[in-house]
Enzyme design. Structure first.
Site, PDB file in Angstrom:
ATOM      1  N   SER A 133       0.851  -1.194   0.000  1.00  0.00           N
ATOM      2  CA  SER A 133       0.000   0.000   0.000  1.00  0.00           C
ATOM      3  C   SER A 133       0.885   1.241   0.000  1.00  0.00           C
ATOM      4  O   SER A 133       2.025   1.207   0.470  1.00  0.00           O
ATOM      5  CB  SER A 133      -0.880   0.012   1.257  1.00  0.00           C
ATOM      6  OG  SER A 133      -1.504   1.266   1.428  1.00  0.00           O
ATOM      7  N   TYR A 185      -1.542  -0.443  10.391  1.00  0.00           N
ATOM      8  CA  TYR A 185      -1.646  -0.723   8.961  1.00  0.00           C
ATOM      9  C   TYR A 185      -0.376  -0.307   8.217  1.00  0.00           C
ATOM     10  O   TYR A 185       0.181  -1.075   7.427  1.00  0.00           O
ATOM     11  CB  TYR A 185      -2.860  -0.002   8.380  1.00  0.00           C
ATOM     12  CG  TYR A 185      -3.101  -0.311   6.926  1.00  0.00           C
ATOM     13  CD1 TYR A 185      -3.615  -1.538   6.530  1.00  0.00           C
ATOM     14  CD2 TYR A 185      -2.822   0.638   5.934  1.00  0.00           C
ATOM     15  CE1 TYR A 185      -3.839  -1.823   5.194  1.00  0.00           C
ATOM     16  CE2 TYR A 185      -3.045   0.364   4.599  1.00  0.00           C
ATOM     17  CZ  TYR A 185      -3.551  -0.869   4.229  1.00  0.00           C
ATOM     18  OH  TYR A 185      -3.765  -1.150   2.901  1.00  0.00           O
TER      19      TYR A 185
END
Length: 239
Positions: A126, A139
């Site tokens: 990501s 995350y």
């Protein structure tokens, strides 16, 4: 017939990729931890076979993948949970790290001896780890770990003829991102994400980042002095 193995195939990018490769006649091994949601893929194409298992279960990964030969492996099982107001929740961090990082490591450990020269491994990370976004401690850290692992692994596997591609998406409209309670700039749909990944893989890219405009913006912010970065990122903290 070429074979592609995809984790996280029960929804989102994984499901989109499974359908895309099946449409082109690939033998697709669709993996996910929810057998009920995977069933939709079984009915989509006869070239799709299902292997339900939880990537965070190391023994389960080994049992599910021990006899699997694939030309292309795409590891995109993932999750996202946020820390609110800086309160460190160790159990939350562990869940996110186990799914986003250790889940892929478990799969690679199970598949490594089955990979041959000419095969390619794709790890879906990501853009989130490029900057220390508020609430994204778990995350971002999990995706940073995965990205670092992929870049190092590429160097070690190059002599064996095994390619490693890192994918860094921005926001993609999936069941996971629909839980977000904030604006998602540069949001793309699953079809756009699949197209970007397939295009990058066809070109043999080591790194695929999309959408391009959002990627350039984040990289520009990341190049600014740390004090300026912090000032901009603080504005993203919820009231």
């Amino acid at each position: 017939m070429k074979t592609v193995l995809i984790t996280g195939a029960s929804s989102g990018i994984g499901a989109g990729l499974a359908k895309s490769f099946a449409d082109e006649g690939y033998q697709v091994v669709a993996c996910g931890r929810d057998p009920a949601r995977l069933e939709a893929l079984r009915h989509y194409s006869p070239t799709i076979t299902l292997r339900p298992f939880d990537t965070t279960d190391r023994d389960g990964c080994r049992q599910a993948l021990t006899d699997c030969d694939a030309d292309l492996v795409i590891l995109c099982a993932g999750t996202c949970e946020y820390l609110d107001h800086g309160r460190v929740d160790a159990a939350l961090v562990e869940r996110v790290m186990n799914t986003n990082f250790m889940g892929s490591v478990n799969c690679l450990a199970a598949l490594e001896t089955r990979l041959a020269a000419g095969s390619r491994v794709v790890l879906v990370s990501s853009m989130a780890h490029w900057l220390p976004f508020p609430r994204a401690e778990a995350y971002g850290a999990s995706k940073a770990a995965l990205s670092w692992f992929a870049e190092s692994l590429r160097l070690d596997w190059e002599p064996r003829g095994i390619a490693v591609t890192l994918v860094s998406p921005g926001f993609v409209d999936t069941p996971l991102t629909r839980k977000n309670d904030f604006a998602m700039p540069g949001l793309v749909n699953v079809d756009q994400a699949v197209k970007a990944i397939r295009t990058g893989l066809a070109k043999g890219k080591n790194h695929i980042a999309f959408p391009g405009g959002f990627s350039l913006m984040l990289r520009a912010i990341a190049s600014l002095p740390a004090s300026v970065q912090r000032a901009l990122l603080r504005r993203m903290v919820r009231a």
